[in-house]
Design a protein around this motif. Sequence first.
Motif, PDB file in Angstrom:
ATOM      1  N   ARG A  68       1.888   9.241  -6.125  1.00 49.08           N
ATOM      2  CA  ARG A  68       2.469  10.568  -5.900  1.00 49.08           C
ATOM      3  C   ARG A  68       3.446  10.913  -7.024  1.00 49.08           C
ATOM      4  O   ARG A  68       3.455  12.041  -7.533  1.00 49.08           O
ATOM      5  CB  ARG A  68       3.177  10.632  -4.543  1.00 49.08           C
ATOM      6  CG  ARG A  68       3.770  12.003  -4.253  1.00 49.08           C
ATOM      7  CD  ARG A  68       4.327  12.111  -2.852  1.00 49.08           C
ATOM      8  NE  ARG A  68       3.303  11.955  -1.833  1.00 49.08           N
ATOM      9  CZ  ARG A  68       3.476  12.217  -0.541  1.00 49.08           C
ATOM     10  NH1 ARG A  68       4.653  12.673  -0.111  1.00 49.08           N
ATOM     11  NH2 ARG A  68       2.503  12.043   0.327  1.00 49.08           N
TER      12      ARG A  68
ATOM     13  N   GLU B 144      -7.082   0.826  -0.438  1.00 50.97           N
ATOM     14  CA  GLU B 144      -6.140   1.286  -1.464  1.00 50.97           C
ATOM     15  C   GLU B 144      -6.696   2.495  -2.213  1.00 50.97           C
ATOM     16  O   GLU B 144      -5.951   3.424  -2.556  1.00 50.97           O
ATOM     17  CB  GLU B 144      -5.829   0.158  -2.444  1.00 50.97           C
ATOM     18  CG  GLU B 144      -4.969  -0.959  -1.890  1.00 50.97           C
ATOM     19  CD  GLU B 144      -5.730  -1.930  -1.002  1.00 50.97           C
ATOM     20  OE1 GLU B 144      -5.077  -2.657  -0.230  1.00 50.97           O
ATOM     21  OE2 GLU B 144      -6.988  -1.962  -1.079  1.00 50.97           O
TER      22      GLU B 144
ATOM     23  N   ARG C 100       0.916   4.192  -2.870  1.00 47.51           N
ATOM     24  CA  ARG C 100       0.807   5.628  -2.598  1.00 47.51           C
ATOM     25  C   ARG C 100       1.988   6.397  -3.189  1.00 47.51           C
ATOM     26  O   ARG C 100       1.802   7.458  -3.799  1.00 47.51           O
ATOM     27  CB  ARG C 100       0.713   5.870  -1.087  1.00 47.51           C
ATOM     28  CG  ARG C 100       0.607   7.338  -0.715  1.00 47.51           C
ATOM     29  CD  ARG C 100       0.204   7.498   0.738  1.00 47.51           C
ATOM     30  NE  ARG C 100       1.108   6.807   1.638  1.00 47.51           N
ATOM     31  CZ  ARG C 100       0.861   6.595   2.937  1.00 47.51           C
ATOM     32  NH1 ARG C 100      -0.275   7.026   3.459  1.00 47.51           N
ATOM     33  NH2 ARG C 100       1.726   5.971   3.701  1.00 47.51           N
TER      34      ARG C 100
ATOM     35  N   LEU D 189      -6.011   5.622  -0.261  1.00 47.04           N
ATOM     36  CA  LEU D 189      -4.634   6.096  -0.378  1.00 47.04           C
ATOM     37  C   LEU D 189      -4.414   6.832  -1.702  1.00 47.04           C
ATOM     38  O   LEU D 189      -3.728   7.856  -1.750  1.00 47.04           O
ATOM     39  CB  LEU D 189      -3.666   4.910  -0.269  1.00 47.04           C
ATOM     40  CG  LEU D 189      -3.629   4.190   1.072  1.00 47.04           C
ATOM     41  CD1 LEU D 189      -2.687   2.995   0.997  1.00 47.04           C
ATOM     42  CD2 LEU D 189      -3.191   5.127   2.196  1.00 47.04           C
TER      43      LEU D 189
ATOM     44  N   GLN E  91       0.827  -1.209   0.000  1.00 44.92           N
ATOM     45  CA  GLN E  91       0.000   0.000   0.000  1.00 44.92           C
ATOM     46  C   GLN E  91       0.858   1.255   0.000  1.00 44.92           C
ATOM     47  O   GLN E  91       0.537   2.236  -0.674  1.00 44.92           O
ATOM     48  CB  GLN E  91      -0.951  -0.016   1.196  1.00 44.92           C
ATOM     49  CG  GLN E  91      -2.059  -1.054   1.081  1.00 44.92           C
ATOM     50  CD  GLN E  91      -2.846  -1.208   2.359  1.00 44.92           C
ATOM     51  OE1 GLN E  91      -2.324  -0.995   3.467  1.00 44.92           O
ATOM     52  NE2 GLN E  91      -4.111  -1.576   2.242  1.00 44.92           N
ATOM     53  N   ARG E  92       1.941   1.233   0.750  1.00 46.42           N
ATOM     54  CA  ARG E  92       2.849   2.386   0.749  1.00 46.42           C
ATOM     55  C   ARG E  92       3.487   2.570  -0.623  1.00 46.42           C
ATOM     56  O   ARG E  92       3.675   3.702  -1.091  1.00 46.42           O
ATOM     57  CB  ARG E  92       3.924   2.214   1.836  1.00 46.42           C
ATOM     58  CG  ARG E  92       3.396   2.292   3.263  1.00 46.42           C
ATOM     59  CD  ARG E  92       4.530   2.463   4.261  1.00 46.42           C
ATOM     60  NE  ARG E  92       5.435   1.327   4.268  1.00 46.42           N
ATOM     61  CZ  ARG E  92       5.299   0.251   5.030  1.00 46.42           C
ATOM     62  NH1 ARG E  92       4.254   0.163   5.855  1.00 46.42           N
ATOM     63  NH2 ARG E  92       6.168  -0.747   4.986  1.00 46.42           N
TER      64      ARG E  92
ATOM     65  N   GLU F 247      -3.641  11.089  -2.308  1.00 47.56           N
ATOM     66  CA  GLU F 247      -2.610  11.714  -3.133  1.00 47.56           C
ATOM     67  C   GLU F 247      -3.212  12.685  -4.140  1.00 47.56           C
ATOM     68  O   GLU F 247      -2.631  13.726  -4.439  1.00 47.56           O
ATOM     69  CB  GLU F 247      -1.792  10.634  -3.843  1.00 47.56           C
ATOM     70  CG  GLU F 247      -0.917   9.824  -2.913  1.00 47.56           C
ATOM     71  CD  GLU F 247       0.030  10.691  -2.110  1.00 47.56           C
ATOM     72  OE1 GLU F 247       0.672  11.587  -2.694  1.00 47.56           O
ATOM     73  OE2 GLU F 247       0.127  10.482  -0.883  1.00 47.56           O
TER      74      GLU F 247
END
Length: 305
Positions: free
Chosen positions: A17, A70, A13, A73, A9-10, A77
Amino acid sequence: MDFQPSREQRDLRAGVRDLLAGRYGREALRASVEAGVGVDRRLWRQLGEAGFFSLRLPEADGGVGLGLPEAVLVFEEAGRALLPGPLVATFLAAGVVAGAAAGTTVVTAYDLDGPLVAHLAEADAVLGAPAPPEGEPVPSVDPLTPLHRVVRAEGADRAARTDPYRDEGALLTAALQLGSALRTVELAAEHARGREQFGQPIGAFQAVKHLCAGMLVRAEVARAAVYAAAVTGDGAEIAAAKLHADEAAVRGARDCLQVYGGMGFTWEADVHLHLKRAWVRAEQWRTAARAAELLAADLLASAPV
């Protein structure tokens, strides 16, 4: 239950971005503002190609196959980048309206209280409606969110069209607000470190410290509420998330303006754009009054007899 984003998930993101920084950075944002363009069709198709709108569609249907956490997230952004357009409505229309998932169709919705519809003139379809209705333009505080007043649809009819999507629409809008709130925290901190008065950074002054600390606390409370609601999908938690995110975005942008001082009110600064967008989003999908009513009803229903 673990509310912390996973590594995957990070990475998602971070990837979004980077995508938005390359496709819709500050120069593109300012160009949109100067041109008054709320929906860039080329960018919309690029988002579709990147899987932005098809994120929750099953892989068998050409989607990415991810879930609501998700999606939150990704929308966080988008809010951080001040990406304009009816993102929520088009996302919810994926798999329902032809072309929405691919970004070739722009879909809006009756997502504002009253007869107002955002981006009506730029949309190809209205979620839950057989065809885009006629509307007359009305002034909008946000230069990238044009509004139209629809006079022919009755209120009950409008509500029925968006009710099936109301919770998810409110949560995704809360995620947009969260991204904006977190970005204004960054802007305020950067300015407080770089701007000097009386021989020292203004961030050294107690009044500025208090403003920045308050912004951070509200943004982090909103983050916890939005992430939790994304995991549980509970209607009452989504209402609470929208309340917290609206407050964090609106008050955060106003406090950021205070940190910037007179410079923050100039057209060249981006802070006022965050405030104007936050004002509009606070009226979208679920207002503070409606969210408070839902929370009160939930508390009454769960109270011991």
